[in-house]
Structure formats: C-alpha cells, structure tokens
Scaffold this motif. Structure first.
Motif, mmCIF file in Angstrom:
data_model
loop_
_atom_site.group_PDB
_atom_site.id
_atom_site.type_symbol
_atom_site.label_atom_id
_atom_site.label_comp_id
_atom_site.label_asym_id
_atom_site.label_seq_id
_atom_site.Cartn_x
_atom_site.Cartn_y
_atom_site.Cartn_z
ATOM 1 N N LEU A 180 83.911 -36.305 0.696
ATOM 2 C CA LEU A 180 84.659 -36.169 -0.532
ATOM 3 C C LEU A 180 85.964 -35.540 -0.620
ATOM 4 O O LEU A 180 87.067 -36.337 -0.958
ATOM 5 C CB LEU A 180 83.772 -35.687 -1.383
ATOM 6 C CG LEU A 180 84.091 -35.675 -3.279
ATOM 7 C CD1 LEU A 180 84.541 -37.333 -3.189
ATOM 8 C CD2 LEU A 180 83.251 -34.818 -4.068
ATOM 9 N N THR A 181 86.144 -34.390 -0.243
ATOM 10 C CA THR A 181 87.360 -33.665 -0.023
ATOM 11 C C THR A 181 88.115 -34.826 0.821
ATOM 12 O O THR A 181 89.256 -34.951 0.248
ATOM 13 C CB THR A 181 87.109 -32.281 1.472
ATOM 14 O OG1 THR A 181 86.146 -31.572 -0.228
ATOM 15 C CG2 THR A 181 88.341 -31.929 0.481
ATOM 16 N N ALA A 226 91.208 -33.038 -8.751
ATOM 17 C CA ALA A 226 90.001 -33.706 -7.717
ATOM 18 C C ALA A 226 89.895 -32.862 -6.292
ATOM 19 O O ALA A 226 88.901 -32.528 -6.360
ATOM 20 C CB ALA A 226 90.088 -34.983 -8.019
ATOM 21 N N LEU A 227 91.340 -32.779 -5.646
ATOM 22 C CA LEU A 227 90.715 -32.328 -4.415
ATOM 23 C C LEU A 227 90.609 -30.700 -4.847
ATOM 24 O O LEU A 227 89.554 -30.349 -3.864
ATOM 25 C CB LEU A 227 92.111 -32.315 -3.573
ATOM 26 C CG LEU A 227 92.075 -31.840 -2.020
ATOM 27 C CD1 LEU A 227 91.330 -32.776 -1.543
ATOM 28 C CD2 LEU A 227 93.372 -32.140 -1.308
ATOM 29 N N ALA A 249 86.599 -30.647 -5.179
ATOM 30 C CA ALA A 249 85.772 -30.725 -3.937
ATOM 31 C C ALA A 249 85.273 -29.381 -3.027
ATOM 32 O O ALA A 249 84.827 -29.367 -2.358
ATOM 33 C CB ALA A 249 86.319 -32.007 -3.332
ATOM 34 N N LEU A 255 80.190 -33.312 1.643
ATOM 35 C CA LEU A 255 80.957 -32.490 0.313
ATOM 36 C C LEU A 255 82.342 -33.106 1.201
ATOM 37 O O LEU A 255 83.355 -33.228 0.599
ATOM 38 C CB LEU A 255 80.958 -31.635 0.039
ATOM 39 C CG LEU A 255 80.196 -31.356 -1.408
ATOM 40 C CD1 LEU A 255 79.379 -29.712 -1.449
ATOM 41 C CD2 LEU A 255 80.376 -31.518 -2.175
ATOM 42 N N ILE A 281 89.460 -37.851 -0.859
ATOM 43 C CA ILE A 281 90.408 -37.196 -1.908
ATOM 44 C C ILE A 281 91.924 -37.081 -1.367
ATOM 45 O O ILE A 281 93.365 -37.570 -1.630
ATOM 46 C CB ILE A 281 90.140 -36.375 -3.116
ATOM 47 C CG1 ILE A 281 88.698 -36.481 -3.566
ATOM 48 C CG2 ILE A 281 90.847 -35.920 -3.914
ATOM 49 C CD1 ILE A 281 88.195 -35.808 -4.459
ATOM 50 N N LEU A 317 82.891 -27.145 -1.511
ATOM 51 C CA LEU A 317 82.272 -28.008 -0.184
ATOM 52 C C LEU A 317 82.273 -25.847 0.404
ATOM 53 O O LEU A 317 81.146 -25.822 1.058
ATOM 54 C CB LEU A 317 83.779 -27.394 0.484
ATOM 55 C CG LEU A 317 83.404 -27.259 2.351
ATOM 56 C CD1 LEU A 317 81.984 -28.542 2.394
ATOM 57 C CD2 LEU A 317 84.767 -28.440 2.516
#
Length: 375
Positions: free
Chosen positions: A291-292, A267-268, A271, A288, A295, A275
C-alpha cells in the motif's frame, strides 16, 4: 537509435539496484562488522550525502553537460562501487565505496529524469518519464528476490545485481547520439517561482519514503522471524504496487500534478505510520508495504512532473530534485534510525509520517500552464 524509454528504464533500474541491495541484509552486514543495525542503515546516509553534493555540483557548474556523458559516468561509478562493496574488508571500506555509489546515483537520477524532455518524441514526455520512473520499482520487483537468494549465501554476493544492471544500461546509453549539451545554468533555479518550495517538499517526501525503503527489510525479518530469502521475495512482489501507482498517476499529471502531490503525501504518511506501528503478522506487514509503495508511486510521479513544468530547464530541475532526493534519503535514514533507537519500529513509523506530513505544508508551488505531455 535505442528507444529512450527502454534506455532510461535501464538506467533508473541500475541506479535503484545500488540503493535496494542492502535493504534485506542490513542485519547481516551489521553482524559481520560488529555494528548495530541502525549504524548499518547509515551506509545509505553516506551515499545520500555524496549524491546530494554531486547534484548540487551540476547546478553550480557553468558549463553545458551532455546527458549521455552524465549517464555513462554515473553507471560506471555504480559498477566500480559495486565491486568495491563486494570485496570490502571492513565497515569503513564499505562506507567509502558508498561514496562512489552515491556520486553515480546522483548523475543517473538527474540525467535520467531530465532526458525525457530532450529524448522523447513529440507529445510523449509523460510516457517516457513514467517508464524511466518505473525502472526504480521494477528493480525492487525483480531485484529483491535475487537479493534474497544471493543474500542467503552471503551479503557480498548481492552486489552482483547493481554491477550487472549498470553494465547492461551502459551499453544502451552508448547506443544514443551524444546530441547537444544542456544549456549552462544562468543563476540559481531555486530563484524561479515555486521551485524552492517544490524542492523542499520533495526533500521531505523522499526522507519519509527513504526510511521505508531502508528499514522495511529489517522490520520484517526482525518482527516476524522470517528468512532473508522470504523477506526479499515478498518485498519484491509487493513493490510492484509502485509500478501500478506510477502508471495510474500518468493519466492525470498533465492536469492535476500539484493537487496530486498535496493529496498523496498525507496518505503516504498514514501508510508509513501503520507499517511501523501495526505488525500483527508477516502478511499484514507485506500488504502495508505494498500500500505504501502504491501511494509512493503516485506521489513521486506527480512530483517529478510538477518539477519539469516549473520552467527551470530539465537538467537543472532534475538536478535540484536529485539533490532533494539524496538529502531526503540522508535525513530519512538518519532520523529513521534515531526513531528506531528511541522507540523501536513504532518510533520509526512515527518519524517517517511526520516528515511526509511536513512535505504537504511546504509544497505550494503554483500550477503552470505547461503540460507534461509537451516537449
């Protein structure tokens, strides 16, 4: 005695301050010393390489170390490096100051994350560990706006943040008892089951996350033509998502740290790819990054908890982690810079995503019966 959670929070805050200050002003540093932004980004590579060597030195030593002494030495080094960086007359001198900074960061990171296993009251290791880890993102949340304001005047003023933070943390550390030294290492901890794969996974994961930390400030200022102050403030607020991710992960690491590591890394990677590649607006880039960071908070909490449960000893395990982190920062800065040179910001995002996906492939450390809440 000082609260271990508060003290370790301050230590990791100071260590992260030394890392983050250059993020929104890389372009200014590059312009001042007539080097490229990619070259300025390699300043983090210098400190990362030194930090990795120092962390390995802790593993190779055959003496017991006092955690308080390691923390005091690390914080003092950060303070000295901050002063040297602020007055550096050339790019070479600035790079030399990062050597001192890297050594200090390694000591703070290794001892600061080992201390919860020794300083935390019974059953509170996960809580103290999470507060230590939270010191890093809070440094972003509080520090980035400060760096933005100071950096708008001069990039040299940004070094006031790690200087003041390290001196305050040093006061807290000296309020703790010296205690017994950590047992000297007997053989390499990497020979223990699962430790080598865990360390390799941490290295690759931190390489990807380091690239985000080092280059996001310049990505935003260059892509969206906003000021250093605006970028610093926005990134600081967005970094609070890391705190939320860390606190959320704390609820499950005792039972599912290994599984969390394997789930959050892909998931990282997604992201980080978004980005770098998807930049329609300033707001979207900041979102973004948030979000990064969210995670990443979950991934790094889970990875740290997993390492403490592998039976290598707290200081030995966190020294391995510190070396992996710093080699990761070195590789992330270098490879991220290469991706930036070859294919712009999209190339940067692609390189970082690949590193994070590779971390999933090598992280196969077995789960143990130890619980993160145990001493």
């Amino acid at each position: 005695m000082k609260s271990p959670a508060v003290t370790l929070f301050g230590c990791l805050f100071a260590g992260q301050s030394g890392l983050l200050v250059l993020t929104p002003v890389l372009s200014d540093v590059a312009r001042d010393f007539d080097v490229s932004t990619a070259a300025a980004g390699q300043l983090r590579s210098v400190s990362g390489a030194v930090a990795a060597v120092v962390a390995l030195g802790l593993l190779a030593g055959r003496r017991g170390w006092h955690l308080r002494d390691l923390l005091s030495g690390g914080l003092t080094s950060i303070a000295i490096a901050s002063v040297a960086s602020a007055v550096a007359p050339s790019f070479e001198v600035l790079a030399t100051a990062q050597i001192i900074l890297g050594a200090g960061m390694a000591l703070v990171l290794a001892a600061g994350l080992a201390a919860p296993a020794r300083w935390a009251p019974d059953g509170q290791r996960a809580a103290v560990l999470s507060w230590a880890l939270i010191g890093q993102p809070v440094a972003w949340v509080v520090g980035m706006p400060i760096v933005g304001v100071l950096g708008a005047q001069s990039w040299r003023l940004i070094w006031l943040l790690p200087l003041v933070a390290s001196l305050l943390a040093l006061t807290g550390v000296r309020g703790h008892e010296r205690g017994e030294p950590e047992p000297a290492a007997v053989g390499s901890p990497l020979r223990r089951p699962g430790v080598a794969r865990w360390a390799a996974g941490e290295l690759l994961a931190f390489a990807g996350w380091a690239g985000v930390l080092v280059y996001t400030g310049s990505l935003i200022t260059d892509s969206h033509a906003v000021s250093v102050t605006t970028a610093g403030t926005a990134l600081g607020i967005a970094a609070s998502a890391y705190v939320v991710g860390t606190l959320l992960a704390r609820r499950w690491v005792a039972l599912a740290a290994h599984r969390m590591v394997l789930v959050t890394a892909p998931a990282l990677a997604a992201a980080a790819l978004l980005l770098g590649s998807f930049r329609p607006s300033f707001g979207m880039s900041v979102a973004l990054f948030a979000l990064t960071a969210f995670i990443a908070g979950m991934r790094m909490m889970a990875g740290s908890s997993l390492g403490l449960d592998l039976g290598a000893g707290p200081l030995q395990a966190m020294s391995v982690r510190a070396a992996a982190v710093q080699f990761g920062y070195f590789g992330g800065s270098a490879l991220g810079g290469l991706g930036l040179i070859l294919a712009g910001w999209s190339g940067l995002g692609s390189v970082l995503a690949i590193l994070l996906l590779l971390s999933v492939g090598v992280t196969a450390a077995p789960r143990t019966s130890a619980k993160v809440g145990a001493r």
